[in-house]
Write a protein that holds these residues in place. Structure first.
Motif, PDB file in Angstrom:
ATOM      1  N   ALA A  56      45.148  47.802  37.664  1.00  0.00           N
ATOM      2  CA  ALA A  56      44.993  46.616  38.514  1.00  0.00           C
ATOM      3  C   ALA A  56      44.138  45.556  37.830  1.00  0.00           C
ATOM      4  O   ALA A  56      44.395  44.358  37.967  1.00  0.00           O
ATOM      5  CB  ALA A  56      44.384  47.017  39.852  1.00  0.00           C
ATOM      6  N   GLU A  57      43.144  45.991  37.058  1.00  0.00           N
ATOM      7  CA  GLU A  57      42.278  45.053  36.340  1.00  0.00           C
ATOM      8  C   GLU A  57      43.056  44.346  35.231  1.00  0.00           C
ATOM      9  O   GLU A  57      42.877  43.154  34.996  1.00  0.00           O
ATOM     10  CB  GLU A  57      41.064  45.808  35.766  1.00  0.00           C
ATOM     11  N   VAL A  58      43.963  45.062  34.576  1.00  0.00           N
ATOM     12  CA  VAL A  58      44.796  44.456  33.532  1.00  0.00           C
ATOM     13  C   VAL A  58      45.710  43.402  34.157  1.00  0.00           C
ATOM     14  O   VAL A  58      45.872  42.302  33.620  1.00  0.00           O
ATOM     15  CB  VAL A  58      45.611  45.527  32.773  1.00  0.00           C
ATOM     16  N   ALA A  59      46.301  43.707  35.304  1.00  0.00           N
ATOM     17  CA  ALA A  59      47.156  42.742  35.997  1.00  0.00           C
ATOM     18  C   ALA A  59      46.357  41.502  36.389  1.00  0.00           C
ATOM     19  O   ALA A  59      46.838  40.369  36.264  1.00  0.00           O
ATOM     20  CB  ALA A  59      47.775  43.385  37.232  1.00  0.00           C
ATOM     21  N   GLU A  60      45.128  41.721  36.819  1.00  0.00           N
ATOM     22  CA  GLU A  60      44.266  40.593  37.212  1.00  0.00           C
ATOM     23  C   GLU A  60      43.973  39.671  36.031  1.00  0.00           C
ATOM     24  O   GLU A  60      43.879  38.461  36.187  1.00  0.00           O
ATOM     25  CB  GLU A  60      42.969  41.148  37.797  1.00  0.00           C
ATOM     26  N   ARG A  61      43.833  40.253  34.835  1.00  0.00           N
ATOM     27  CA  ARG A  61      43.538  39.442  33.640  1.00  0.00           C
ATOM     28  C   ARG A  61      44.601  38.391  33.365  1.00  0.00           C
ATOM     29  O   ARG A  61      44.287  37.330  32.827  1.00  0.00           O
ATOM     30  CB  ARG A  61      43.426  40.335  32.400  1.00  0.00           C
ATOM     31  N   VAL A  62      45.870  38.683  33.710  1.00  0.00           N
ATOM     32  CA  VAL A  62      46.942  37.715  33.468  1.00  0.00           C
ATOM     33  C   VAL A  62      47.399  37.053  34.768  1.00  0.00           C
ATOM     34  O   VAL A  62      48.453  36.432  34.818  1.00  0.00           O
ATOM     35  CB  VAL A  62      48.145  38.375  32.743  1.00  0.00           C
ATOM     36  N   HIS A  63      46.592  37.204  35.816  1.00  0.00           N
ATOM     37  CA  HIS A  63      46.860  36.599  37.129  1.00  0.00           C
ATOM     38  C   HIS A  63      48.203  37.050  37.697  1.00  0.00           C
ATOM     39  O   HIS A  63      48.946  36.258  38.263  1.00  0.00           O
ATOM     40  CB  HIS A  63      46.788  35.073  37.052  1.00  0.00           C
ATOM     41  N   ALA A  64      48.492  38.346  37.542  1.00  0.00           N
ATOM     42  CA  ALA A  64      49.719  38.925  38.091  1.00  0.00           C
ATOM     43  C   ALA A  64      49.393  39.667  39.380  1.00  0.00           C
ATOM     44  O   ALA A  64      48.313  40.241  39.516  1.00  0.00           O
ATOM     45  CB  ALA A  64      50.348  39.889  37.085  1.00  0.00           C
ATOM     46  N   THR A  65      50.326  39.659  40.307  1.00  0.00           N
ATOM     47  CA  THR A  65      50.179  40.404  41.549  1.00  0.00           C
ATOM     48  C   THR A  65      51.042  41.655  41.443  1.00  0.00           C
ATOM     49  O   THR A  65      52.267  41.563  41.469  1.00  0.00           O
ATOM     50  CB  THR A  65      50.643  39.564  42.759  1.00  0.00           C
ATOM     51  N   PRO A  66      50.428  42.831  41.300  1.00  0.00           N
ATOM     52  CA  PRO A  66      51.231  44.057  41.180  1.00  0.00           C
ATOM     53  C   PRO A  66      52.028  44.342  42.446  1.00  0.00           C
ATOM     54  O   PRO A  66      51.534  44.173  43.550  1.00  0.00           O
ATOM     55  CB  PRO A  66      50.195  45.154  40.959  1.00  0.00           C
ATOM     56  N   VAL A  67      53.259  44.775  42.258  1.00  0.00           N
ATOM     57  CA  VAL A  67      54.062  45.269  43.370  1.00  0.00           C
ATOM     58  C   VAL A  67      53.648  46.708  43.639  1.00  0.00           C
ATOM     59  O   VAL A  67      53.489  47.119  44.776  1.00  0.00           O
ATOM     60  CB  VAL A  67      55.567  45.177  43.051  1.00  0.00           C
ATOM     61  N   HIS A  68      53.458  47.475  42.546  1.00  0.00           N
ATOM     62  CA  HIS A  68      52.974  48.854  42.624  1.00  0.00           C
ATOM     63  C   HIS A  68      51.969  49.078  41.506  1.00  0.00           C
ATOM     64  O   HIS A  68      52.111  48.513  40.424  1.00  0.00           O
ATOM     65  CB  HIS A  68      54.110  49.870  42.450  1.00  0.00           C
ATOM     66  N   VAL A  69      50.966  49.899  41.789  1.00  0.00           N
ATOM     67  CA  VAL A  69      50.029  50.350  40.755  1.00  0.00           C
ATOM     68  C   VAL A  69      50.239  51.849  40.631  1.00  0.00           C
ATOM     69  O   VAL A  69      50.170  52.571  41.613  1.00  0.00           O
ATOM     70  CB  VAL A  69      48.564  50.020  41.118  1.00  0.00           C
ATOM     71  N   TYR A  70      50.539  52.291  39.418  1.00  0.00           N
ATOM     72  CA  TYR A  70      50.828  53.704  39.153  1.00  0.00           C
ATOM     73  C   TYR A  70      49.610  54.360  38.519  1.00  0.00           C
ATOM     74  O   TYR A  70      49.027  53.833  37.589  1.00  0.00           O
ATOM     75  CB  TYR A  70      52.023  53.835  38.206  1.00  0.00           C
ATOM     76  N   ARG A  71      49.249  55.555  39.027  1.00  0.00           N
ATOM     77  CA  ARG A  71      48.077  56.250  38.494  1.00  0.00           C
ATOM     78  C   ARG A  71      48.323  57.742  38.255  1.00  0.00           C
ATOM     79  O   ARG A  71      47.410  58.445  37.886  1.00  0.00           O
ATOM     80  CB  ARG A  71      46.892  56.082  39.435  1.00  0.00           C
ATOM     81  N   THR A  72      49.545  58.231  38.470  1.00  0.00           N
ATOM     82  CA  THR A  72      49.775  59.655  38.264  1.00  0.00           C
ATOM     83  C   THR A  72      50.726  59.888  37.097  1.00  0.00           C
ATOM     84  O   THR A  72      50.276  60.135  35.990  1.00  0.00           O
ATOM     85  CB  THR A  72      50.304  60.328  39.542  1.00  0.00           C
ATOM     86  N   VAL A  73      52.012  59.820  37.315  1.00  0.00           N
ATOM     87  CA  VAL A  73      52.970  60.076  36.231  1.00  0.00           C
ATOM     88  C   VAL A  73      52.904  58.958  35.197  1.00  0.00           C
ATOM     89  O   VAL A  73      52.798  59.205  34.005  1.00  0.00           O
ATOM     90  CB  VAL A  73      54.398  60.221  36.784  1.00  0.00           C
ATOM     91  N   LEU A  74      52.965  57.739  35.658  1.00  0.00           N
ATOM     92  CA  LEU A  74      52.749  56.571  34.797  1.00  0.00           C
ATOM     93  C   LEU A  74      51.338  56.072  35.049  1.00  0.00           C
ATOM     94  O   LEU A  74      50.779  56.296  36.113  1.00  0.00           O
ATOM     95  CB  LEU A  74      53.707  55.436  35.152  1.00  0.00           C
ATOM     96  N   HIS A  75      50.789  55.374  34.092  1.00  0.00           N
ATOM     97  CA  HIS A  75      49.489  54.742  34.293  1.00  0.00           C
ATOM     98  C   HIS A  75      49.694  53.265  33.988  1.00  0.00           C
ATOM     99  O   HIS A  75      49.721  52.856  32.826  1.00  0.00           O
ATOM    100  CB  HIS A  75      48.432  55.354  33.373  1.00  0.00           C
ATOM    101  N   GLY A  76      49.915  52.488  35.042  1.00  0.00           N
ATOM    102  CA  GLY A  76      50.208  51.079  34.839  1.00  0.00           C
ATOM    103  C   GLY A  76      50.546  50.404  36.149  1.00  0.00           C
ATOM    104  O   GLY A  76      50.084  50.803  37.218  1.00  0.00           O
TER     105      GLY A  76
END
Length: 115
Positions: A56-76
């Motif tokens: 979520a912090e990486v998305a914030e750096r480019v001013h993107a609004t995540p639709v989903h944040v993945y933290r288990t199988v994918l990390h992104g």
């Protein structure tokens, strides 16, 4: 008429469990979904980041609004991104991949194929 204990015990246990189980509150705190603010003409991407980085912090750096944040199988995260945002993410050392989300398709219906 005599009821066998082996038949009555499971029924009694089920009834007791139903009564003893507390009801789930209807007012459970569930976070509100993040509004999708990217223009519809932006393509959808899936971005994977290093395990030690908050997606979520990486998305914030480019001013993107995540639709989903993945933290288990994918990390992104997934988001609709502009060309500039994609280029900025690809230049970040914390970002592993930036791929356009093309969806998944099956190779057949499974009817008559033994699957």
């Amino acid at each position: 008429m005599r009821i066998r204990l082996t038949r009555a015990l499971p029924v009694a246990f089920t009834a007791l469990a139903a009564v003893a189980t507390p009801a789930v509150a209807a007012t459970t705190d569930v976070p509100e979904p993040v509004p999708h603010t990217a223009p519809a003409d932006h393509a959808a991407y899936i971005v994977t980041v290093r395990e030690d980085v908050d997606p979520a912090e990486v998305a914030e750096r480019v001013h993107a609004t995540p639709v989903h944040v993945y933290r288990t199988v994918l990390h992104g995260f997934s988001a609709r991104l502009s060309t500039e945002q994609v280029e900025a993410l690809r230049a970040m050392p914390d970002v592993e991949t930036v791929e356009e989300d093309s969806g998944a398709t099956g190779f057949g219906t499974g009817i008559g194929t033994g699957f």
